[in-house]
Design an enzyme around this catalytic site. Structure first.
Site, PDB file in Angstrom:
ATOM      1  N   ARG A  54       0.826  -1.209   0.000  1.00  0.00           N
ATOM      2  CA  ARG A  54       0.000   0.000   0.000  1.00  0.00           C
ATOM      3  C   ARG A  54       0.863   1.262   0.000  1.00  0.00           C
ATOM      4  NH1 ARG A  54      -5.331  -0.812   2.217  1.00  0.00           N
ATOM      5  NH2 ARG A  54      -6.157  -2.676   1.193  1.00  0.00           N
ATOM      6  N   ASP A 159     -15.466  11.630   9.872  1.00  0.00           N
ATOM      7  CA  ASP A 159     -14.482  10.636   9.477  1.00  0.00           C
ATOM      8  C   ASP A 159     -13.117  11.150   9.904  1.00  0.00           C
ATOM      9  OD1 ASP A 159     -14.579   8.068   7.459  1.00  0.00           O
ATOM     10  OD2 ASP A 159     -12.619   9.048   7.394  1.00  0.00           O
TER      11      ASP A 159
END
Length: 291
Positions: A54, A159
């Site tokens: 990633r 978030d």
């Protein structure tokens, strides 16, 4: 330590992309410890290859020599934006409108059964790109217009990722993200793009204006918001270990009004018994009314 990124490398000068073989256990341990201490993201040694893959493209794009350099960047307090980028890379924000539809069916039945036009406060606690919050806003808009609820309702969507919140505020999505939205509802609440925007839809202002977005870390004390009638805490607990998960549920449950409902992802298990939440259907729990 600060790395000078004011002159990003040109494409032809990019160094080779690092691999998991270049990722020392020590550096992996420091990165995962940082993620756990800061945002509660739990990753054990089995995730080393995932973390390496990633982060590797980002490391290459920045022209860094490897994972050690990237760790130094994450530890630099002046590079908060890069830390946020790493969080985004290490978490999965895939979502879509009306995900787990039985939750929205329960919500609709619950609100209709109340026979009340009293104010409603809802919280999408891990809102990602806003699909969940706007799905809820569509439903409540319809219930308001049919007279099932009053006009005084609000949705807070939070978030940890600033990047996804910026995207959510725009309210623009690939049409596939609304694959579970009926054609009638899609026409009622969205505008279809054409020309360069073909294949995309925008949520109408009437719906977008009812959702307020803000950044919030669920692994820190929650203050200044609530109480809420309904809270969605879905598809985020999978990133936490058992201890952090319990703490987050307790923090969130404290913001729910007695009689209110907490929705969790059905694949994320049950709310622990000590939370006092009573199961309704898979992934839905009610906060009891004290007698």
């Amino acid at each position: 330590m600060s790395l000078d990124l004011s002159h990003p490398p040109v494409l032809g000068a990019l160094p080779p992309q690092p691999t998991v073989d270049d990722f020392s256990d020590r550096t992996f341990g420091r990165i995962t410890a940082l993620m756990y201490e800061t945002v509660g993201l739990s990753m054990n040694e089995t995730k080393k290859s995932l973390v390496a893959s990633r982060l590797a493209p980002r490391i290459q794009r920045l022209g860094l020599r490897g994972y050690d350099d990237y760790l130094a960047l994450l530890l630099d307090e002046h590079e908060a934006a890069e830390f946020q980028m790493a969080v985004d890379l290490l978490t999965t924000n895939e979502t879509y409108f009306f995900r787990e539809p039985h939750h929205f069916e329960l919500l609709e039945k619950e609100l209709i059964a109340r026979h009340s036009r009293a104010p409603l406060a809802l919280w999408s606690a891990a809102s990602s790109f806003g699909d969940e919050a706007y799905s809820t806003a569509m439903l409540l808009t319809e219930l308001q217009k049919s007279g099932q609820i009053g006009p005084d309702w609000s949705i807070l969507a939070t978030d940890i990722s600033h990047r996804v919140l910026l995207s959510a505020k725009e309210g623009v999505y690939p049409v596939d993200r609304l694959r579970h939205v009926s054609p009638e509802r899609l026409k009622r609440h969205c505008l279809r793009g054409d020309g360069p925007a073909e294949g995309q839809v925008m949520v109408k202002e009437e719906v977008r204006s009812r959702v307020r977005f803000g950044q919030l870390n669920l692994c820190r004390p929650i203050t200044g918001i609530g109480p809420f009638d309904i809270v969605f805490l879905r598809n985020v607990l999978i990133y936490f270990d058992a201890e952090t998960k319990r703490a987050v549920i307790d923090r969130v449950a404290a913001t729910i009004k007695p009689g209110g409902i907490l929705f969790m992802g059905t694949a994320e298990g049950r709310a622990h018994a000590e939370s006092g939440l009573e199961p309704l259907v898979p992934g839905a729990f009610r906060k009891p009314v004290k007698r």
